[in-house]
Design an enzyme around this catalytic site. Structure first.
Site, PDB file in Angstrom:
ATOM      1  N   ARG A 156     -99.661  12.075  14.468  1.00 52.07           N
ATOM      2  CA  ARG A 156    -100.873  12.290  15.252  1.00 52.07           C
ATOM      3  C   ARG A 156    -101.374  10.927  15.716  1.00 52.07           C
ATOM      4  O   ARG A 156    -101.409   9.970  14.918  1.00 52.07           O
ATOM      5  CB  ARG A 156    -101.957  12.962  14.398  1.00 52.07           C
ATOM      6  N   HIS A 211     -94.166  12.489  23.504  1.00 55.86           N
ATOM      7  CA  HIS A 211     -94.365  13.658  22.628  1.00 55.86           C
ATOM      8  C   HIS A 211     -93.129  14.563  22.621  1.00 55.86           C
ATOM      9  O   HIS A 211     -93.218  15.771  22.891  1.00 55.86           O
ATOM     10  CB  HIS A 211     -95.613  14.442  23.054  1.00 55.86           C
TER      11      HIS A 211
END
Lengths: 311, 311
Positions: free
Chosen positions: A226, A274
């Site tokens: 994260r 990502h």
């Protein structure tokens, strides 16, 4: 009476998930009526993703569980009316994709591959023989499903892996530490650090200047977890000073990472967009179906979120 | 009477190997007298490397074995007077280094890491999500100690691995093929191909235009084995035509690879400077000592070369 399932993960995902979910329900022997819109008081289960069609769960008075399509739930736990069980996605394909990303990037740093990929200049750098993996200290922060799987895959390649989690855990093949003192020990002298912690109030900015200073000189940091786990300013300062050798980052406070963000231009940062782990419709649908089967059978849900911890 | 061992791997290696060999002999309980120069008729064992101090073995009349420091023996098998047993090096650290190089580069190609490493341009390429490893066909040519270990490490990461060897072999976790027809089957549709074959008359230029044409469009070739396994002109033609996606090459017909060689400048080639596997003095010395112990005990040598096959 069929089980009613509302697909509230948004219209973008509906085409990708409609058929795989129907197939998984049939495979599990479930009689399901699924739609994007159902009267709230008639919904039994919600298939969810942040940014979808529900932001308040209060009207869903008979809903037995909210089944999230992604692993992270930090944008969901605070939503109003969320009193029913919430389950995270632990997709086997997602775990596999994460293991491949982590092992690939740990080996990339371990072997020093970028030096060769970026410098095809005719210079034969034969002095750059890497040590073997058993001489390279790797630390894995986070020992959930993803962290444990990645740590074990690295240990299978002979890397000495130290794992850390908030509460004590045991993962075969890893040296496992926990708590604040364990964190300092896990980071001290680490040459490659991988972040796979959940995002909570406690883990926000966990990787700050003080903790970065504990790593071995020239260490590499890999963050497929994260974005806010890292204090970005402290990271850039450690890289600029050359104390930290490299950061490979797959997650960010803002995604897509804006083109003007200093990470893109920094020679010691590799931005990946990502790609570490993406939920796959087929395998994720089977997880959703299994949890509905469990809900109907009165068996505890898989991957249920503990609201107090936040993951 | 002490066992006499001549260190004939050359003066460059003597400082690195002198102490580790002495330690390994002592550990193995062997009374050894080792030197760089000994009267040939008094030598019991020769520790060898090509380019060292012996090019004719005829005067070594009582020598029980030639113990090579490297895995490859193609420059040795043809030397005059080599009638005594010849043993290859199978260094556990060498195998580990090779597994790390092969797994690292297979994952690098699988994940498409170069696109990100080479293009930190602010463009968020989120559409470049790789498939999971179980959907990526890998073929390993060569199932000796190195090929089998690399194939199994890749299979452990879920890659479907097809292995090929000249004669039939079985490696758990791999689909094993052999012979000329098996080779065509192993290459057809392969997306990532790794070359870990010994260099013999039969394997020279094995990877030619016809065999490259069998691979999946855009496939990647990784050669940490021996340079002449590949027909270089055919490789460049396949890369220029875009049929082959990329080649990562660690070994070459001439090393160091000359700066003017087209491989350096080719956008679809990554040259690495023979870093995949390097013999480590400590572990290699233990293998040498074990073979001398075996020779003295009358037990078959480890890793003895079959002169007829050439490896």
């Amino acid at each position: 009476m069929p089980i009613t399932v509302q697909f509230a993960a948004g219209p973008d995902l509906w085409p990708a998930y409609r058929a795989p979910l129907a197939e998984a329900f049939a495979e599990a022997g479930l009689d399901v009526e699924m739609a994007e819109k159902i009267a709230p008081e008639q919904v039994d289960y919600i298939v969810f993703a942040p940014g979808g069609t529900i932001s308040d769960f209060a009207p869903y008075t008979r809903c037995k569980a909210v089944l999230n399509l992604w692993a992270g739930v930090e944008k969901i736990v605070g939503l109003p009316g969320l009193t029913m069980p919430l389950c995270r996605m632990v997709d086997p394909a997602l775990t596999e994709g994460m293991v491949e990303y982590v092992v690939g990037n740990v080996l990339r740093h371990h072997l020093g591959l970028d030096t060769h990929v970026l410098n095809q200049d005719g210079i034969w750098r034969h002095n750059l023989i890497p040590p073997v993996a058993r001489e390279r200290k790797v630390t894995m922060l986070g020992l959930g499903a993803l962290g444990a799987a990645c740590g074990q895959a690295l240990a299978a390649l002979n890397f000495p892996v130290t794992g850390w989690s908030r509460t004590p855990k045991e993962v075969p093949g890893l040296t496992c530490l926990s708590g604040p003192e364990g964190l300092a020990r896990a980071l001290t002298g680490a040459e490659i650090v991988v972040l796979l912690l959940p995002l909570t109030a406690e883990t926000t900015n966990l990787i700050d200047a003080g903790r970065l200073a504990l790593l071995a000189p020239g260490a590499a940091l890999i963050n497929p977890g994260r974005g806010p786990l890292i204090d970005d300013a402290a990271l850039l300062a450690a890289l600029d000073a050359g104390r930290l050798g490299h950061a490979t980052l797959d997650v960010f406070r803002t995604e897509p990472l804006p083109p003007e963000h200093p990470f893109w231009a920094h020679p010691r940062v590799t931005v990946t967009p990502h790609i570490a782990a993406d939920t796959r419709p087929a395998s994720a649908s089977r997880v959703i179906a299994e949890n509905i089967r469990r809900g109907e059978a009165g068996v505890p849900f898989l991957h249920r979120v503990d609201r107090a911890r936040g993951y």
